[in-house]
Design an enzyme around this catalytic site. Structure first.
Site, PDB file in Angstrom:
ATOM      1  N   ASP A 155       0.841  -1.193   0.000  1.00 20.52           N
ATOM      2  CA  ASP A 155       0.000   0.000   0.000  1.00 20.52           C
ATOM      3  C   ASP A 155       0.881   1.250   0.000  1.00 20.52           C
ATOM      4  OD1 ASP A 155      -2.337   1.460   0.071  1.00 20.52           O
ATOM      5  OD2 ASP A 155      -2.922   0.832   2.084  1.00 20.52           O
ATOM      6  N   GLY A 197      -3.491  15.414  -5.649  1.00 20.86           N
ATOM      7  CA  GLY A 197      -4.049  16.287  -4.634  1.00 20.86           C
ATOM      8  C   GLY A 197      -4.883  15.607  -3.564  1.00 20.86           C
ATOM      9  N   ASP A 229      -9.515   4.174  -4.409  1.00 20.38           N
ATOM     10  CA  ASP A 229     -10.380   3.065  -4.013  1.00 20.38           C
ATOM     11  C   ASP A 229     -11.761   3.197  -4.642  1.00 20.38           C
ATOM     12  OD1 ASP A 229      -8.294   2.164  -2.513  1.00 20.38           O
ATOM     13  OD2 ASP A 229      -9.206   2.582  -0.562  1.00 20.38           O
TER      14      ASP A 229
END
Length: 411
Positions: A155, A197, A229
């Site tokens: 991740d 951003g 996601d």
């Protein structure tokens, strides 16, 4: 043997291969077709243990999902707190894993399944919590290999919040995996999901965002995220499916055998209607995307299980050519997508992105089929077969896909 695909028949052996020290894969490739499996993130969340994972694994086996190809059982955030002992090793909670992680992976392997695990490229996961490997890349790669894992999701949530740059971090982690002390081959999923951003209004930059992973990740990993996601725990909306579809489609030539664009997980019964969930699987197949189920298979209806196990649709995703499909016609809310398949077949998806039913039409030539007097058209959801001299058309309900496999008929 196909590795990490629906036709895989054995656990990848330990030994040479995987990602090389310079980020170039050795033969044979990992993930020669898009990998398939299940992940804890959406359906289970961050609270699970050995009992949970064994229960889900038995469900994958008993309900036929493993036989259909969903074989990786992937532990996401929540498998450990991230605490380390005095030697820097990750602390394993024996209340959570009473038999240990090596016992768990051995159990999965004995039952024909594969095992995936998670870490963050930063010091921790999101908001300073959970497992992070920064400063311990080689140590953790060695541990994951020694525990018998076959795939690692790295991740970038904590790493992104800390302002790290993804490319150098993932290159280092890929080298650590390739050089693990057990010489075990492990697949790498680059989960740099941040869009420009998203962290704080300024970070990350476009060059460090999910939209740029395709520029470097194919050389070091088997897959990389192409958008943020698709939803939240137990909450996936079709509008986000379409968003991720579009960003995944932006770089189709980056994908191919051994390296795949990753638009995130499948989410039937997590907020979408049944037709929307079927549309997601249809379009992920056209994308040649990894098929990782995010829903808890123990809770899914029989209809959703039947949908996920459709072998005609899975065959489109798993086609050995490994070509990602593209849009060939885009008018209003209707789109025509085309994906070349082996033996000259083409998969055609008629996608209605609107709120009203509409007729979507294309031709064999527009979809990229070679010239022929006639074509056999098979609806991959109904199984019905028809013929045409070139025109291909269907009335498509809102938020739905009609998926065909079209074959030229020899003269």
């Amino acid at each position: 043997m196909t590795i990490f695909g629906s036709s895989a028949s054995a656990v990848p052996p330990a030994g040479s291969g995987g990602v090389g020290p310079q980020g170039r894969p050795h033969q044979p490739l990992l993930a020669t077709v898009p990998y398939m499996g299940w992940n804890t993130y959406y359906g289970v969340g961050g609270v699970f243990d050995e009992v949970t994972i064994l229960s889900v694994a038995r469900s994958l086996l008993d309900r036929g999902l493993a036989r259909a190809g969903y074989r990786i059982v992937w532990l996401d955030f929540g498998w450990a707190t991230g605490q380390r002992d005095r030697n820097g090793e990750l602390v394993i909670d024996h209340r959570q894993w009473p038999h240990g992680l090596r016992w768990l992976t051995d159990w999965l392997h004995r039952h024909g399944l594969l095992a995936g695990i998670y870490t963050d490229a930063g010091k921790s996961g999101c908001h300073g919590q959970g497992v992070g490997s920064l400063g311990h890349y080689q140590r953790d790669a060695d541990s994951f290999a020694a525990w018998g894992f076959d795939a690692v999701k790295v991740d970038f949530c904590g790493a992104g919040q800390a302002g790290l740059a993804p490319r150098p971090a993932y290159v280092r982690f890929a080298k650590a995996l390739a050089n693990n002390s057990s010489h075990r081959r492990m697949m790498l999923n680059v989960c740099n999901f941040w869009v420009p951003g998203q962290v704080n209004g300024t970070l990350p930059t476009l060059a460090n965002s999910a939209y740029a992973n395709y520029r470097w990740a194919p050389r070091i990993a088997q897959s990389w995220r192409t958008d943020t996601d698709i939803g939240f725990t137990r909450d996936i909306q079709f509008i986000n499916v379409l968003r991720n579809l579009d960003h995944d489609a932006a770089q189709p030539t980056a994908a191919g055998p051994g390296h795949w664009n990753d638009p995130d997980y499948l989410g039937p019964e997590l907020g979408m209607t049944s037709s929307e969930a079927q549309a997601q699987l249809s379009m992920w197949a056209i994308l040649a995307a990894p098929l990782i189920l995010g829903s808890d298979p123990r809770a899914l209806s029989g209809a959703s299980i039947e949908m996920l196990e459709n072998r005609r649709v899975i065959a489109v995703d798993q086609d050995p050519l490994g070509i990602q499909g593209t849009v060939v016609n885009d008018e209003g809310s209707g789109q025509v997508w085309s994906k070349p398949l082996k033996h000259g077949d083409v998969a055609i998806a008629l996608l209605n992105r609107g709120s009203q039913a509409m007729r979507i039409t294309t031709t064999a030539g527009e979809a990229g089929l070679r010239s022929a007097r006639s074509y056999r058209v098979r609806d991959l959801w109904s199984g019905a077969t028809s013929g045409t001299t070139g025109a291909i058309s269907a009335e498509v309900p809102p938020d739905s896909v009609v998926l065909y496999r079209v074959k030229p008929v020899p003269a």
